[in-house]
Design a protein around this motif. Structure first.
Motif, mmCIF file in Angstrom:
data_model
loop_
_atom_site.group_PDB
_atom_site.id
_atom_site.type_symbol
_atom_site.label_atom_id
_atom_site.label_comp_id
_atom_site.label_asym_id
_atom_site.label_seq_id
_atom_site.Cartn_x
_atom_site.Cartn_y
_atom_site.Cartn_z
ATOM 1 N N ILE A 50 -33.821 9.507 -39.853
ATOM 2 C CA ILE A 50 -33.789 10.196 -38.563
ATOM 3 C C ILE A 50 -32.344 10.458 -38.191
ATOM 4 O O ILE A 50 -31.591 9.545 -37.868
ATOM 5 N N ARG A 51 -31.962 11.731 -38.275
ATOM 6 C CA ARG A 51 -30.591 12.125 -37.947
ATOM 7 C C ARG A 51 -30.580 13.597 -37.577
ATOM 8 O O ARG A 51 -31.501 14.332 -37.891
ATOM 9 N N GLY A 52 -29.523 13.981 -36.917
ATOM 10 C CA GLY A 52 -29.377 15.393 -36.565
ATOM 11 C C GLY A 52 -30.084 15.750 -35.277
ATOM 12 O O GLY A 52 -30.080 15.003 -34.307
ATOM 13 N N VAL A 53 -30.734 16.904 -35.294
ATOM 14 C CA VAL A 53 -31.396 17.445 -34.113
ATOM 15 C C VAL A 53 -32.883 17.079 -34.161
ATOM 16 O O VAL A 53 -33.583 17.425 -35.108
ATOM 17 N N VAL A 54 -33.346 16.383 -33.130
ATOM 18 C CA VAL A 54 -34.718 15.873 -33.074
ATOM 19 C C VAL A 54 -35.501 16.629 -32.003
ATOM 20 O O VAL A 54 -35.023 16.801 -30.887
ATOM 21 N N LEU A 55 -36.695 17.052 -32.370
ATOM 22 C CA LEU A 55 -37.624 17.654 -31.411
ATOM 23 C C LEU A 55 -38.791 16.698 -31.226
ATOM 24 O O LEU A 55 -39.403 16.264 -32.201
ATOM 25 N N ASP A 56 -39.094 16.364 -29.981
ATOM 26 C CA ASP A 56 -40.234 15.509 -29.642
ATOM 27 C C ASP A 56 -41.283 16.394 -28.976
ATOM 28 O O ASP A 56 -41.145 16.765 -27.809
ATOM 29 N N VAL A 57 -42.330 16.746 -29.731
ATOM 30 C CA VAL A 57 -43.386 17.625 -29.227
ATOM 31 C C VAL A 57 -44.387 16.784 -28.436
ATOM 32 O O VAL A 57 -44.976 15.853 -28.967
ATOM 33 N N GLY A 58 -44.559 17.128 -27.165
ATOM 34 C CA GLY A 58 -45.431 16.348 -26.287
ATOM 35 C C GLY A 58 -44.726 15.089 -25.823
ATOM 36 O O GLY A 58 -45.311 14.017 -25.778
ATOM 37 N N CYS A 59 -43.459 15.218 -25.441
ATOM 38 C CA CYS A 59 -42.592 14.064 -25.171
ATOM 39 C C CYS A 59 -43.006 13.233 -23.968
ATOM 40 O O CYS A 59 -42.715 12.047 -23.917
ATOM 41 N N GLY A 60 -43.666 13.840 -22.991
ATOM 42 C CA GLY A 60 -44.040 13.088 -21.787
ATOM 43 C C GLY A 60 -42.841 12.450 -21.137
ATOM 44 O O GLY A 60 -41.902 13.120 -20.715
ATOM 45 N N GLU A 61 -42.822 11.125 -21.076
ATOM 46 C CA GLU A 61 -41.732 10.372 -20.438
ATOM 47 C C GLU A 61 -40.603 10.043 -21.414
ATOM 48 O O GLU A 61 -39.714 9.270 -21.076
ATOM 49 N N LYS A 62 -40.663 10.569 -22.623
ATOM 50 C CA LYS A 62 -39.692 10.261 -23.688
ATOM 51 C C LYS A 62 -39.580 8.746 -23.909
ATOM 52 O O LYS A 62 -38.492 8.170 -23.849
ATOM 53 N N PRO A 63 -40.689 8.080 -24.181
ATOM 54 C CA PRO A 63 -40.643 6.623 -24.278
ATOM 55 C C PRO A 63 -39.857 6.083 -25.472
ATOM 56 O O PRO A 63 -39.487 4.912 -25.476
ATOM 57 N N TYR A 64 -39.575 6.898 -26.464
ATOM 58 C CA TYR A 64 -38.888 6.409 -27.664
ATOM 59 C C TYR A 64 -37.451 6.907 -27.755
ATOM 60 O O TYR A 64 -36.743 6.571 -28.693
ATOM 61 N N TYR A 65 -37.006 7.682 -26.791
ATOM 62 C CA TYR A 65 -35.668 8.269 -26.837
ATOM 63 C C TYR A 65 -34.571 7.213 -26.928
ATOM 64 O O TYR A 65 -33.712 7.254 -27.814
ATOM 65 N N GLU A 66 -34.554 6.272 -26.001
ATOM 66 C CA GLU A 66 -33.494 5.258 -25.979
ATOM 67 C C GLU A 66 -33.490 4.433 -27.263
ATOM 68 O O GLU A 66 -32.431 4.114 -27.801
#
Length: 157
Positions: A50-66
């Motif tokens: 996992i590196r570079g530019v990440v797209l989270d489709v259906g991110c909602g609250e972005k629970p995994y971002y941090e």
């Protein structure tokens, strides 16, 4: 005084939950703990890729971002979700999408835009899953990673 005590307790649990997620563990007092921990485990195992530019489709609250920001080499993390008031008005204030759009018609002009695409607990809600996967394939750079997780909760689908 009681309200202050209640707010302190709620703030403690919120901070504890966020700290656990950032450290790769999901709090066991959460109702969907098994699914969340399974997703975190999958992301941990894939973190070397996992590196570079990440797209989270259906991110909602972005629970995994941090958590991903901590364990992976992310340049940009872009969350995409449906616009507010689309289906469930109770979730509108919690959606942290950077871009509003539809997974069946991703709003990106250039193909091969993203190094990584993740989509957790979304596919089972999509009326045309193959179409969503084709859209993701279009924006995903060649030889890159796509991580998808489905809900174990049959009431969800």
């Amino acid at each position: 005084m009681k309200l202050d005590f209640k707010n302190r307790i709620l703030a403690y649990h919120k901070a504890r939950k966020e700290k656990l997620i950032v450290n790769g563990k999901y709090p066991w007092f959460s109702s969907d703990k098994i699914e969340k921990q399974t997703i975190i485990n999958a992301l941990t195992e894939a973190s070397a890729y996992i590196r570079g530019v990440v797209l989270d489709v259906g991110c909602g609250e972005k629970p995994y971002y941090e958590y991903l920001r901590k364990i992976a080499r992310i340049e940009y993390y872009i969350g995409l979700d449906l616009p507010p008031n689309t289906f469930d008005k109770s979730k509108d204030s919690r959606i942290k999408a950077d871009i509003f759009g539809d997974a069946l018609n991703l709003p990106f002009r250039s193909k091969n835009s993203f190094d990584i695409v993740i989509s957790t607990q979304v596919l089972e809600h999509i009326p045309e899953p193959k179409r969503m996967l084709r859209e993701i394939y279009k924006v995903l750079k060649k030889r890159r990673l796509f991580n998808i997780n489905l809900s174990l909760n049959l009431e969800h689908s």
